[in-house]
Design a protein around this motif. Structure first.
Motif, PDB file in Angstrom:
ATOM      1  N   LYS A   1       0.796  -0.951  -0.328  1.00 37.06           N
ATOM      2  CA  LYS A   1      -0.026  -0.157   0.191  1.00 37.06           C
ATOM      3  C   LYS A   1       0.771   0.964   0.055  1.00 37.06           C
ATOM      4  O   LYS A   1       2.036   1.471   0.684  1.00 37.06           O
ATOM      5  CB  LYS A   1      -1.049   0.026   0.990  1.00 37.06           C
ATOM      6  CG  LYS A   1      -0.401   0.238   2.213  1.00 37.06           C
ATOM      7  CD  LYS A   1      -1.532   0.759   3.341  1.00 37.06           C
ATOM      8  CE  LYS A   1      -1.147   0.868   4.831  1.00 37.06           C
ATOM      9  NZ  LYS A   1      -1.841   0.891   6.009  1.00 37.06           N
ATOM     10  N   ALA A   2       0.121   2.098  -0.526  1.00 41.32           N
ATOM     11  CA  ALA A   2       1.442   3.355  -0.508  1.00 41.32           C
ATOM     12  C   ALA A   2      -0.144   4.909  -0.586  1.00 41.32           C
ATOM     13  O   ALA A   2      -1.150   4.128  -1.272  1.00 41.32           O
ATOM     14  CB  ALA A   2       1.928   3.563  -1.588  1.00 41.32           C
ATOM     15  N   LYS A   3       0.332   6.391  -0.968  1.00 40.48           N
ATOM     16  CA  LYS A   3      -0.627   7.262  -0.494  1.00 40.48           C
ATOM     17  C   LYS A   3      -0.254   7.805  -1.985  1.00 40.48           C
ATOM     18  O   LYS A   3       0.686   7.572  -2.793  1.00 40.48           O
ATOM     19  CB  LYS A   3      -0.090   7.875   0.235  1.00 40.48           C
ATOM     20  CG  LYS A   3      -0.747   7.720   1.840  1.00 40.48           C
ATOM     21  CD  LYS A   3      -0.642   9.159   2.650  1.00 40.48           C
ATOM     22  CE  LYS A   3      -1.630   8.623   3.752  1.00 40.48           C
ATOM     23  NZ  LYS A   3      -1.712   9.760   4.630  1.00 40.48           N
ATOM     24  N   ARG A   4      -1.719   7.354  -3.148  1.00 43.72           N
ATOM     25  CA  ARG A   4      -1.202   8.253  -4.188  1.00 43.72           C
ATOM     26  C   ARG A   4      -0.775   9.641  -3.855  1.00 43.72           C
ATOM     27  O   ARG A   4      -1.548  10.625  -3.263  1.00 43.72           O
ATOM     28  CB  ARG A   4      -2.840   8.517  -4.441  1.00 43.72           C
ATOM     29  CG  ARG A   4      -3.370   7.342  -5.437  1.00 43.72           C
ATOM     30  CD  ARG A   4      -4.415   7.643  -6.334  1.00 43.72           C
ATOM     31  NE  ARG A   4      -5.501   7.555  -4.897  1.00 43.72           N
ATOM     32  CZ  ARG A   4      -6.792   7.273  -5.343  1.00 43.72           C
ATOM     33  NH1 ARG A   4      -7.109   5.976  -5.761  1.00 43.72           N
ATOM     34  NH2 ARG A   4      -7.905   7.536  -4.368  1.00 43.72           N
TER      35      ARG A   4
ATOM     36  N   TRP B   1      -4.887   6.487   0.408  1.00 43.04           N
ATOM     37  CA  TRP B   1      -3.919   4.992   0.575  1.00 43.04           C
ATOM     38  C   TRP B   1      -4.950   4.225  -1.053  1.00 43.04           C
ATOM     39  O   TRP B   1      -5.713   3.957  -1.137  1.00 43.04           O
ATOM     40  CB  TRP B   1      -4.619   4.036   1.483  1.00 43.04           C
ATOM     41  CG  TRP B   1      -3.024   4.551   2.621  1.00 43.04           C
ATOM     42  CD1 TRP B   1      -4.809   5.587   3.931  1.00 43.04           C
ATOM     43  CD2 TRP B   1      -2.302   4.814   3.086  1.00 43.04           C
ATOM     44  NE1 TRP B   1      -3.182   5.277   5.046  1.00 43.04           N
ATOM     45  CE2 TRP B   1      -2.009   5.121   4.127  1.00 43.04           C
ATOM     46  CE3 TRP B   1      -1.218   4.007   1.767  1.00 43.04           C
ATOM     47  CZ2 TRP B   1      -0.490   5.344   4.812  1.00 43.04           C
ATOM     48  CZ3 TRP B   1       0.111   3.713   3.239  1.00 43.04           C
ATOM     49  CH2 TRP B   1       0.594   4.503   3.955  1.00 43.04           C
ATOM     50  N   VAL B   2      -4.053   3.553  -1.634  1.00 45.51           N
ATOM     51  CA  VAL B   2      -3.959   2.221  -2.730  1.00 45.51           C
ATOM     52  C   VAL B   2      -3.095   1.047  -2.266  1.00 45.51           C
ATOM     53  O   VAL B   2      -2.068   1.136  -1.882  1.00 45.51           O
ATOM     54  CB  VAL B   2      -4.034   2.603  -4.008  1.00 45.51           C
ATOM     55  CG1 VAL B   2      -4.876   3.763  -4.448  1.00 45.51           C
ATOM     56  CG2 VAL B   2      -2.399   3.595  -4.188  1.00 45.51           C
ATOM     57  N   TYR B   3      -3.801  -0.018  -2.652  1.00 41.90           N
ATOM     58  CA  TYR B   3      -3.710  -1.285  -2.346  1.00 41.90           C
ATOM     59  C   TYR B   3      -3.446  -2.120  -3.801  1.00 41.90           C
ATOM     60  O   TYR B   3      -4.302  -2.323  -4.423  1.00 41.90           O
ATOM     61  CB  TYR B   3      -4.264  -2.000  -1.442  1.00 41.90           C
ATOM     62  CG  TYR B   3      -4.677  -1.155  -0.113  1.00 41.90           C
ATOM     63  CD1 TYR B   3      -5.221   0.443  -0.313  1.00 41.90           C
ATOM     64  CD2 TYR B   3      -3.972  -1.621   0.876  1.00 41.90           C
ATOM     65  CE1 TYR B   3      -5.998   0.545   1.156  1.00 41.90           C
ATOM     66  CE2 TYR B   3      -4.060  -1.186   2.191  1.00 41.90           C
ATOM     67  CZ  TYR B   3      -4.736  -0.130   2.651  1.00 41.90           C
ATOM     68  OH  TYR B   3      -5.366   0.633   3.804  1.00 41.90           O
TER      69      TYR B   3
ATOM     70  N   VAL C   1       5.286   3.297   1.047  1.00 43.59           N
ATOM     71  CA  VAL C   1       4.563   2.300   0.411  1.00 43.59           C
ATOM     72  C   VAL C   1       5.449   1.592   1.697  1.00 43.59           C
ATOM     73  O   VAL C   1       5.903   1.626   2.237  1.00 43.59           O
ATOM     74  CB  VAL C   1       6.141   2.365  -0.301  1.00 43.59           C
ATOM     75  CG1 VAL C   1       6.337   0.337  -0.654  1.00 43.59           C
ATOM     76  CG2 VAL C   1       6.003   2.630  -1.779  1.00 43.59           C
ATOM     77  N   CYS C   2       4.462   0.538   1.919  1.00 45.48           N
ATOM     78  CA  CYS C   2       4.422  -0.174   2.809  1.00 45.48           C
ATOM     79  C   CYS C   2       3.712  -1.982   2.715  1.00 45.48           C
ATOM     80  O   CYS C   2       2.667  -1.698   2.146  1.00 45.48           O
ATOM     81  CB  CYS C   2       3.018   0.069   3.717  1.00 45.48           C
ATOM     82  SG  CYS C   2       3.752   1.597   4.330  1.00 45.48           S
TER      83      CYS C   2
END
Length: 125
Positions: free
Chosen positions: A7-10, A16-18, A48-49
């Protein structure tokens, strides 16, 4: 087979998008599906996670960077990747422990949201 998910932020709206991670020379992309169509969003690489493969007590996926509340210790831990041991772990001050014990914990935020720094009754720094 274990699920590989990021997941990370647009960049466009900070949400968040996965999905699948694609790191290009000049950008970082998360690919995901919306109504059966593959979508690609450029994301902030610093957010990014990676999914740990585990879930909290509420069935939420636990990602690197998540803040989890441990009711047994009345503490908040942050999930992190330990490069030396090649494992996900939970960290609080000098304490480190396996993320596998997070099944009875609750996700209360993520380091990139500025959430989860406090929990009612939790010990604070």
């Amino acid at each position: 087979m274990r699920e590989i998910l990021f997941k990370a932020k647009r960049w466009s709206d900070g949400k968040w998008v996965y999905g699948d991670l694609n790191q290009l020379q000049d950008s970082t992309i998360i690919h995901w599906y919306n109504n059966g169509c593959r979508v690609a969003d450029e994301v902030d690489p610093s957010t990014v996670c990676q999914y740990t493969g585990l879930k909290d007590k509420n069935g939420k996926r636990i990602f690197e960077g998540d803040n989890v509340y441990d009711p047994h210790e009345n503490s908040i831990y942050t999930v992190e990747w330990n490069e030396n041991n090649a494992i996900f772990q939970m960290a609080h001050d000098w304490r480190r422990r396996s993320v596998e014990t997070a099944y009875y914990c609750e996700i209360i935020g993520n380091i990139h949201d500025g959430e989860g720094g406090q929990h009612e009754g939790a010990e604070h720094d």
